[in-house]
Motif scaffolding. Structure first.
Motif, PDB file in Angstrom:
ATOM      1  N   TYR A 132       0.898  -1.278  -0.217  1.00  0.00           N
ATOM      2  CA  TYR A 132       0.110  -0.107   0.006  1.00  0.00           C
ATOM      3  C   TYR A 132       0.806   1.097   0.142  1.00  0.00           C
ATOM      4  O   TYR A 132       1.826   1.367   0.701  1.00  0.00           O
ATOM      5  CB  TYR A 132      -0.903   0.038   1.303  1.00  0.00           C
ATOM      6  CG  TYR A 132      -2.033  -0.711   1.352  1.00  0.00           C
ATOM      7  CD1 TYR A 132      -2.644  -1.425   0.038  1.00  0.00           C
ATOM      8  CD2 TYR A 132      -2.533  -1.672   2.366  1.00  0.00           C
ATOM      9  CE1 TYR A 132      -3.381  -2.203   0.112  1.00  0.00           C
ATOM     10  CE2 TYR A 132      -3.705  -2.367   2.259  1.00  0.00           C
ATOM     11  CZ  TYR A 132      -4.057  -2.700   1.004  1.00  0.00           C
ATOM     12  OH  TYR A 132      -5.318  -3.589   1.126  1.00  0.00           O
ATOM     13  N   TYR A 140      -2.655  -0.221   9.372  1.00  0.00           N
ATOM     14  CA  TYR A 140      -2.631   1.309   9.090  1.00  0.00           C
ATOM     15  C   TYR A 140      -1.582   2.056  10.124  1.00  0.00           C
ATOM     16  O   TYR A 140      -1.192   3.010   9.694  1.00  0.00           O
ATOM     17  CB  TYR A 140      -3.738   1.926   8.620  1.00  0.00           C
ATOM     18  CG  TYR A 140      -4.856   1.801   9.731  1.00  0.00           C
ATOM     19  CD1 TYR A 140      -5.104   2.910  10.731  1.00  0.00           C
ATOM     20  CD2 TYR A 140      -5.831   0.867   9.647  1.00  0.00           C
ATOM     21  CE1 TYR A 140      -6.062   2.760  11.831  1.00  0.00           C
ATOM     22  CE2 TYR A 140      -6.813   0.769  10.893  1.00  0.00           C
ATOM     23  CZ  TYR A 140      -6.998   1.985  11.788  1.00  0.00           C
ATOM     24  OH  TYR A 140      -8.147   1.748  12.551  1.00  0.00           O
ATOM     25  N   CYS A 182      -4.319  -6.391   8.301  1.00  0.00           N
ATOM     26  CA  CYS A 182      -4.972  -5.014   7.467  1.00  0.00           C
ATOM     27  C   CYS A 182      -6.193  -5.146   7.942  1.00  0.00           C
ATOM     28  O   CYS A 182      -7.103  -6.150   7.690  1.00  0.00           O
ATOM     29  CB  CYS A 182      -4.488  -5.070   6.065  1.00  0.00           C
ATOM     30  SG  CYS A 182      -5.473  -3.858   5.380  1.00  0.00           S
ATOM     31  N   VAL A 183      -6.839  -4.022   8.185  1.00  0.00           N
ATOM     32  CA  VAL A 183      -8.430  -3.793   8.502  1.00  0.00           C
ATOM     33  C   VAL A 183      -9.341  -4.092   7.241  1.00  0.00           C
ATOM     34  O   VAL A 183     -10.374  -4.719   7.464  1.00  0.00           O
ATOM     35  CB  VAL A 183      -8.694  -2.498   8.966  1.00  0.00           C
ATOM     36  CG1 VAL A 183      -8.615  -1.336   7.851  1.00  0.00           C
ATOM     37  CG2 VAL A 183     -10.062  -2.341   9.682  1.00  0.00           C
TER      38      VAL A 183
HETATM   39 MO   LIG Z   1      -4.283  -1.760   5.839  1.00  0.00          MO
END
Ligand SMILES: [Mo]
Ligand SMILES: Nc1nc2c(c(=O)[nH]1)N[C@H]1C(S)=C(S)[C@@H](COP(=O)(O)O)O[C@H]1N2
Length: 222
Positions: free
Chosen positions: A53, A183, A99-100
């Motif tokens: 990301y 994040y 990761c969410v």
């Molecule tokens: Mo993420």
């Protein structure tokens, strides 16, 4: 259940859990891991793969030119090179990464330094209560309270799975905060601002849950 992780408790005993009810232990080689697998991993059946990301563009940082500045509520603001960080006591751990958005990678082996190593050298003041991690990838930023940042498995990582961290994963240095969604684990960290409050990060300002603890948000809550 992850038998291997449970088995670690028998080796060198259990380290501090803190007020958060998290338990850690070291295996025979001294690598830190969680004693009790978190509820999230136990409902994730397979070991997934990473998604890379970025929110702007991927920094390309020359490791020899890299600098980490630590300033804000400190008695002596400091700048560390990668060599400076590598000269500090090395920390290692195996932890899962979530990761969410729903993917996870289990048993990631990280090498790096704990936050107290850099904070001790900069001399955090009494008023210091939080750290803002600033990425070279402007405008990515996120924060932890000091208590969160000093958990036994939070680190500034420069190695991943036995190799120097790759550019895509945040080279030369990223934050690793396995107890929270990905994040929080800011890549290409080059500045730590020591502050009195933990401000919301890039994704929290853009709609992600402001409570990043695993399992409390969307995703794999039990
Ligand atoms: Mo993420
Ligand atoms: N600088 C920066 N750090 C970041 C991100 C990003 O976009 N930029 N994404 C975050 C998110 S949401 C996750 S899940 C992880 C993903 O790590 P990876 O790119 O190494 O797979 O990085 C985190 N750190």
């Amino acid at each position: 259940m992850d038998d291997r992780t449970i088995g670690r408790a028998g080796f060198l005993g259990i380290l501090g859990a803190g007020a958060l009810g998290l338990f850690f232990a070291r295996d025979v080689t001294g690598v830190l891991g969680r004693v009790v697998p978190n509820s999230v991993s136990s409902v994730v059946p397979t070991n997934g793969s990473w998604r890379i990301y970025t929110v702007a563009s991927m920094p390309n940082i020359d490791p020899a030119a890299y600098k980490l500045s630590v300033d804000g509520l400190v008695s002596s603001p400091k700048t560390f090179t990668l060599a400076d960080l590598k000269a500090m006591p090395r920390a290692e751990q195996v932890s899962d990464f979530h990761c969410v958005t729903g993917w996870s990678v289990q048993n990631v082996h990280w090498g790096g330094v704990r936050l107290h190593e850099v904070l001790d050298r900069a001399g955090a003041l009494k008023s210091a209560k939080a750290l803002t991690f600033v990425s070279a990838e402007v405008p990515y930023v996120d924060s932890l309270t000091l208590d969160q940042a000093l958990l036994p498995d939070v680190m500034l990582a420069y190695d991943m799975n036995g190799k120097p961290l790759s550019r895509a994963h945040g080279a030369p240095v990223r934050l690793v905060m396995p107890e929270m969604y990905g994040y929080k684990s800011v890549k290409w960290v080059n500045h730590i601002d020591v502050r009195s409050t933990a401000d919301y990060g890039y994704w929290e300002q853009n709609g992600y849950d402001k409570d990043a603890w695993l399992g409390r948000s969307n995703g794999f809550g039990v």
